[in-house]
Scaffold this active site. Sequence first.
Site, PDB file in Angstrom:
ATOM      1  N   GLY A   1      91.273  10.309 -55.273  1.00 13.35           N
ATOM      2  CA  GLY A   1      91.866  11.444 -55.984  1.00 13.35           C
ATOM      3  C   GLY A   1      93.290  11.280 -56.463  1.00 13.35           C
TER       4      GLY A   1
ATOM      5  N   ASP B   1      93.494  19.943 -47.850  1.00 13.23           N
ATOM      6  CA  ASP B   1      92.591  21.081 -47.705  1.00 13.23           C
ATOM      7  C   ASP B   1      92.504  21.389 -46.199  1.00 13.23           C
ATOM      8  OD1 ASP B   1      90.391  22.803 -48.633  1.00 13.23           O
ATOM      9  OD2 ASP B   1      89.040  21.279 -47.912  1.00 13.23           O
TER      10      ASP B   1
ATOM     11  N   GLY C   1      93.004  19.164 -43.898  1.00 12.86           N
ATOM     12  CA  GLY C   1      93.946  18.274 -43.214  1.00 12.86           C
ATOM     13  C   GLY C   1      93.241  17.190 -42.400  1.00 12.86           C
TER      14      GLY C   1
HETATM   15  P1  IMP Z   1      90.949  17.393 -46.305  1.00 13.15           P
HETATM   16  O1  IMP Z   1      90.657  16.164 -45.486  1.00 13.15           O
HETATM   17  O2  IMP Z   1      89.985  18.518 -45.981  1.00 13.15           O
HETATM   18  O3  IMP Z   1      92.396  17.840 -46.245  1.00 13.15           O
HETATM   19  O4  IMP Z   1      90.571  17.088 -47.799  1.00 13.15           O
HETATM   20  C1  IMP Z   1      91.159  16.092 -48.486  1.00 13.15           C
HETATM   21  C2  IMP Z   1      90.250  15.515 -49.567  1.00 13.15           C
HETATM   22  O5  IMP Z   1      89.112  16.338 -49.861  1.00 13.15           O
HETATM   23  C3  IMP Z   1      91.033  15.427 -50.827  1.00 13.15           C
HETATM   24  O6  IMP Z   1      91.755  14.218 -50.904  1.00 13.15           O
HETATM   25  C4  IMP Z   1      89.957  15.552 -51.889  1.00 13.15           C
HETATM   26  O7  IMP Z   1      89.369  14.292 -52.140  1.00 13.15           O
HETATM   27  C5  IMP Z   1      88.914  16.446 -51.262  1.00 13.15           C
HETATM   28  N1  IMP Z   1      89.107  17.863 -51.693  1.00 13.15           N
HETATM   29  C6  IMP Z   1      89.569  18.880 -50.945  1.00 13.15           C
HETATM   30  N2  IMP Z   1      89.609  20.034 -51.658  1.00 13.15           N
HETATM   31  C7  IMP Z   1      89.170  19.713 -52.899  1.00 13.15           C
HETATM   32  C8  IMP Z   1      88.993  20.482 -54.124  1.00 13.15           C
HETATM   33  O8  IMP Z   1      89.252  21.696 -54.233  1.00 13.15           O
HETATM   34  N3  IMP Z   1      88.530  19.776 -55.190  1.00 13.15           N
HETATM   35  C9  IMP Z   1      88.223  18.444 -55.159  1.00 13.15           C
HETATM   36  N4  IMP Z   1      88.380  17.707 -54.037  1.00 13.15           N
HETATM   37  C10 IMP Z   1      88.845  18.331 -52.921  1.00 13.15           C
END
Ligand code: IMP
Length: 177
Positions: free
Chosen positions: A45, A104, A106
């Site tokens: 991303g 998101d 974390g």
């Molecule tokens: P976390 O591990 O839940 O903090 O999420 C991190 C990863 O989830 C990010 O680097 C994104 O690749 C993916 N992600 C989280 N939220 C979104 C969103 O709203 N759209 C697209 N990808 C997301």
Amino acid sequence: MQIHDKRFKLYIDEAKIQARILEIGQALTEKMKGKNPVFLSILNGSFVLVADLVRACDFDAELSFVRLSSYDKLTSTGRVKMHYGLDDVDLENKDIILIEDIVDTGNTLEFFLPELQAKTPSSITIVSLLLKPEVYQKTHPIDIVGFEIPNKFVVGYGLDYDGLGRTLRDIWQLEEE
Ligand code: IMP
């Protein structure tokens, strides 16, 4: 705008993203005075963000990539997978600027930070373009956040929905059904 089966509406336009990236570049330039840090971009991303951000910063720096994933289409699986990591990267005594597209839950950071700390860098600055504060339940401070956003799925500017949408210049938000 339609991607696969979902409709998205314009949420943060390119001009606003670019203006914020210039501000983040200035803040990093101030913080990294006299240093040659390492930008560490978490793929997939953050590839667009890192390309713009390195050029908004007024210092020379190294660049490295890791690839992690945890999302399945619209939701976090809660399991973080490392596709490739830090095996051949020397980060000892380096100043790291860790680049995330979005924080998101974390989970990704919580999984990855101990791996990074094990490389004994001298500092870690975490930069994320987007943060969903309603969802983020972890304690690690995110040093620089581009935009705080509500708990709604977004695509564009590097972020995908099931593989597509990454090449969009603006950020788009999922429309309610
Ligand atoms: P976390 O591990 O839940 O903090 O999420 C991190 C990863 O989830 C990010 O680097 C994104 O690749 C993916 N992600 C989280 N939220 C979104 C969103 O709203 N759209 C697209 N990808 C997301």
